[in-house]
Design an enzyme around this catalytic site. Structure first.
Site, PDB file in Angstrom:
ATOM      1  N   ASP A   1     -10.389   3.600   4.453  1.00  0.00           N
ATOM      2  CA  ASP A   1     -10.519   2.122   4.279  1.00  0.00           C
ATOM      3  C   ASP A   1     -11.894   1.704   4.614  1.00  0.00           C
ATOM      4  OD1 ASP A   1      -9.015  -0.304   3.456  1.00  0.00           O
ATOM      5  OD2 ASP A   1      -8.605  -0.733   5.782  1.00  0.00           O
TER       6      ASP A   1
ATOM      7  N   LYS B   1       0.906  -1.076   0.171  1.00  0.00           N
ATOM      8  CA  LYS B   1      -0.050  -0.034   0.031  1.00  0.00           C
ATOM      9  C   LYS B   1       0.817   1.268   0.161  1.00  0.00           C
ATOM     10  CE  LYS B   1      -3.715  -2.484   2.175  1.00  0.00           C
ATOM     11  NZ  LYS B   1      -4.289  -2.786   3.403  1.00  0.00           N
TER      12      LYS B   1
ATOM     13  N   GLN C   1      -4.023  -1.689   9.702  1.00  0.00           N
ATOM     14  CA  GLN C   1      -4.170  -3.088   9.045  1.00  0.00           C
ATOM     15  C   GLN C   1      -4.806  -4.090   9.765  1.00  0.00           C
ATOM     16  OE1 GLN C   1      -2.999  -3.689   5.743  1.00  0.00           O
ATOM     17  NE2 GLN C   1      -3.994  -5.907   6.170  1.00  0.00           N
TER      18      GLN C   1
END
Lengths: 283, 283
Positions: free
Chosen positions: A122, A55, A99
């Site tokens: 996200d 990412k 994450q």
């Protein structure tokens, strides 16, 4: 759609998204704004470290700043939330990615929900999920949004189709079900307690595999001509779908790798640029 | 379950819930607390006025205070939200109900979301929806919760069953789908764009009608032995299900009236008492 097998090329869709971002990032640069994504990695899981690195690299290639925060595996929920709150207040940070998964001692839901909704690029917050379910989310969860983006890129109709989603997680199965529903699919949500899973999957015009088990979806479950989206990514570069077997029956299918994965990352970048533009607009 | 037709008696379920509330209201009274539900009615729709009156009367019978607020049909979103905010800050008010639907000039979603989540006893906020979807809502939407309560009262299993929900509104179809999913049903959500609706409804072990059209669900759609929950309430005391015709095929069915409706009201009362107890606990 022709009668040949259509391989839904995630790299191609991702490049299309990223190409559109380049000019937007340039425009922001002219205003003195560099979109910035903060990524938080807790612990030392090698797969998670790889994801975060991927990412970060994808950010750099587009001129998006990536600020990496790595925390020890013994980090507490309180420590993690304190760091998220600092990032919430940091006006140079436009997006925050925590994450998944985090070590077991952390309350992941509480940590996700500590992310300010304006920086939840996200799409992991509880509130963001509901806004998405009701059709007005700023930033839907990235993998569900990627699945819809792939269908749209290949002009595969969603309305009136029967979509079968296998999996019901808060960041994948549930939000993708509601996104497809809001796009006027009839949606069936299956999971570990579903009976007659094979025959239910066999009713799907669109099948989304989001179950986290390698090669779980079998070829002979698939209705001839179905469209298959494999959101799984298991050890050894294997998806949730038995690809070769399913390819025989499907009209279109995402491979693993180079299917949903790259589009998910491109979607994350797009949301980060969206968030930076929002800030530029507001100030 | 025996092979006879089981009429799912909402009055019976509602009385069971209300009986359990009586002692809780008494305990609160000993601590000087009277649970209080504020109801807001905007405009002069006679059906809505009836609903609000019914809810107020149900409160009184249990010793719950009902504070009725009636606003003119030309009320603006801002005016309505200002009143909701006053109620949010009023420590004597434990629950707030905004009667749906509101006049068209009002942004109903914004008004719902102005309700403090700790007072959202009707389960209408965006955040409450997501908390419910993720299985940790304080107060789920009342009609979906009532449907689950009826199934539980009659010990009708949900896990592993195929539930077909017809309707996808934010306060009924969507939340009931996710509640049944969280109880381990496989869930199919249908709506106005669904193709082959009859045959999809025919796959349901549990069928939830939440569509708002009188006698919409036909008897010959129903799988023999299915359980039918009719959340509709249309003019002339008619549900969304063609009751007589569906009764022939179903193993169990809610009538209209005296099915889901009274349990919805009992659930609202229960949430109001829950909220009052929460306050008593906190102070």
């Amino acid at each position: 759609m022709n009668t040949e097998k259509l391989i839904l090329d995630g790299a191609c869709v991702a490049n299309d998204i990223k190409e559109q971002l380049l000019s937007r990032v340039k425009l922001l640069a002219e205003k003195g704004i560099t979109p910035c994504l903060a990524t938080i990695l807790v612990g030392d899981d090698p797969a998670s470290a790889t994801y975060v690195r991927m990412k970060g690299n994808a950010c750099k290639r587009l001129g998006i700043e990536s600020r990496r925060i790595s925390l020890g595996k013994d980090t507490s929920t309180e420590q993690l939330i304190a760091i998220i709150q600092q990032l919430n207040e940091d006006s140079d940070v436009h997006g925050i990615l925590l994450q998944h998964p985090v070590p077991h001692q952390i309350d992941e839901r509480a940590a996700f929900d500590a992310i300010d909704i304006t920086k939840d690029v996200d799409g992991v917050t509880t509130l963001g999920f509901a806004q998405n379910a009701f059709g007005f989310a700023a930033y839907p969860s990235c993998t569900p949004a990627a699945i819809v983006a792939i269908l749209d890129y290949y002009q595969i109709p969603i309305e009136g189709k029967h979509a079968v989603v296998v999996g019901r997680s808060p960041i994948l199965g549930k939000p993708v079900s509601l996104m497809l529903l809001n796009r006027n699919a009839t949606v069936t949500i299956c999971h570990s307690k579903t009976k007659n899973l094979a025959s239910i999957v066999g009713t799907g015009d669109i099948v989304v595999a989001a179950v986290g088990k390698p090669k779980f979806i079998q070829g002979d479950w698939i209705q001839p001509g179905a469209v298959i989206l494999d959101a799984g990514y298991n050890e050894g570069n294997v998806g949730d779908v038995d690809y070769e077997a399913c390819l025989l029956h499907a009209s279109a299918i995402t491979p693993v790798p180079a299917g949903v994965g790259p589009v998910t990352i491109a979607t994350l970048l797009k949301h980060t640029v969206d968030a930076a533009e929002q800030l530029a607009f507001l100030r």
